[in-house]
Design a protein around this motif. Structure first.
Motif, short mmCIF file in Angstrom:
data_model
loop_
_atom_site.label_atom_id
_atom_site.label_comp_id
_atom_site.label_asym_id
_atom_site.label_seq_id
_atom_site.Cartn_x
_atom_site.Cartn_y
_atom_site.Cartn_z
N SER A 195 3.01 1.66 -3.25
CA SER A 195 2.11 2.08 -4.33
C SER A 195 1.81 3.57 -4.21
O SER A 195 1.77 4.30 -5.21
N TYR A 196 1.62 4.02 -2.98
CA TYR A 196 1.33 5.44 -2.74
C TYR A 196 2.54 6.31 -3.11
O TYR A 196 2.39 7.35 -3.76
N LYS A 207 2.94 6.21 -6.83
CA LYS A 207 1.70 6.57 -7.55
C LYS A 207 1.38 5.54 -8.64
O LYS A 207 1.00 5.87 -9.76
N LYS A 208 1.56 4.28 -8.26
CA LYS A 208 1.28 3.14 -9.14
C LYS A 208 0.43 2.12 -8.38
O LYS A 208 0.42 2.11 -7.15
N ASP A 209 -0.26 1.22 -9.11
CA ASP A 209 -1.04 0.20 -8.42
C ASP A 209 -0.18 -1.01 -8.09
O ASP A 209 1.00 -1.09 -8.46
N LYS A 212 -6.76 7.50 2.38
CA LYS A 212 -7.79 6.80 1.63
C LYS A 212 -8.28 5.60 2.41
O LYS A 212 -7.50 4.92 3.08
N GLU A 262 0.83 -1.20 0.00
CA GLU A 262 0.00 0.00 0.00
C GLU A 262 0.87 1.25 0.00
O GLU A 262 0.62 2.21 -0.76
N GLU A 293 12.55 8.29 -3.47
CA GLU A 293 11.45 7.34 -3.30
C GLU A 293 11.70 6.39 -2.14
O GLU A 293 10.80 6.14 -1.32
N ILE A 348 -1.88 7.30 3.39
CA ILE A 348 -2.33 7.29 1.99
C ILE A 348 -3.60 8.11 1.80
O ILE A 348 -4.04 8.34 0.68
#
Length: 282
Positions: free
Chosen positions: A31-32, A35-37, A76, A28, A53, A74
């Motif tokens: 990915s945050y 900015k990718k899944d 969200k 999670e 990063e 995140i």
């Protein structure tokens, strides 16, 4: 340091700090940062991270260990299949609360009229009110005493393209004699002393949204004492409760004499989760 190595390192650090869902948290957060899944992380596992990063990722891992919920990082949380913005000003919507939504939906099926008026007290992020608004396409109002929480709720109203009307109010103070078919609430219900024994993640959520007084029942008393005045005859009050509060909340409703057909519904784990009551005598 590539994606695979960074995830493995983070997973091991989290595991050593007793995080059971270490793999999920690590993915999670990365990915945050990127900015990718998650699919991207798997397909591009050999891709190197930049120093920036990697530094950001390790900073977030440290915050998790210090007790900051991943949802606040995140910003969200998913609830009822929708995405909600969350920050430190609101409680994080939990899957257990979805049973409260489903209970209200079951009640709505009993009504013959097409348009219902629903009020969500102590709305926080707005997750309950917005979910009901989207599913039912009916009039939903939501109130909270916290200006900061209402800003989050209003943001979620826009994000989910719903039409909830928000009111800044300490419970019923600013409701001004309005009447509703259903009042729903997930109020603060944790005993003040018990908050100290909860996980660090929960303790980092807003105290005002957790603390239910010495016995955890302060808000139930206030809501039950007033709610029937704002509910149409044969309307319903629906309350989320703590796992051990069934008897206390049901007794408060019985003692009031303005409620009938009182019952408690369990969640999917078999815990008592919400208590409902009809306004008016049988």
């Amino acid at each position: 340091m590539n994606i695979k190595q960074a995830l493995e390192e983070a997973k091991n650090i989290l595991k050593s700090n007793n995080f059971e869902d270490s793999n999920i948290i690590a993915k999670e957060l990365l990915s945050y940062v990127l900015k990718k899944d998650r699919v991207y992380l798997t397909i591009n596992s050999d891709t190197a991270l930049t120093d920036t990063e990697y530094a950001e990722f390790t900073k977030y891992i440290e915050q998790i260990i210090d007790g900051k919920p991943v949802q606040y990082i995140i910003q969200k949380q998913e609830f009822m299949g929708m995405k909600f913005f969350v920050n430190e000003d609101v409680l994080i919507p939990q899957p257990d609360t979805e049973i409260l939504i489903e209970t209200v939906l079951d009640i709505c099926k009993r009504y013959g009229k097409q348009s219902l008026r629903i009020l969500d007290l102590c709305t926080g992020s707005g997750a309950i009110a917005i979910s009901l608004s989207k599913i039912l396409n009916t009039q939903v109002f939501a109130s909270d005493v916290s200006t900061k929480a209402l800003k989050v709720a209003e943001k979620n109203n826009v994000l989910n393209n719903s039409k909830v009307e928000f009111i800044e109010s300490n419970l019923f103070e600013q409701i001004n004699g309005e009447k509703f078919d259903i009042i729903v609430s997930n109020p603060p219900y944790i005993k003040n002393e018990e908050i100290k024994s909860l996980s660090k993640q929960v303790q980092n959520e807003p105290y005002i949204a957790l603390a239910g007084g010495e016995d955890g029942l302060d808000f139930y008393r206030k809501i039950i004492d007033e709610a029937y005045k704002y509910i149409n005859k044969n309307g319903y009050l629906c309350l989320e409760i703590g796992y051990d509060q069934k008897e206390d909340v049901e007794n408060l409703l019985k003692e009031n004499k303005n409620y009938s057909e009182i019952k408690t519904i369990q969640d999917f784990s078999g815990n008592d989760r919400c208590t409902i009551a009809k306004v008016g005598k049988i």
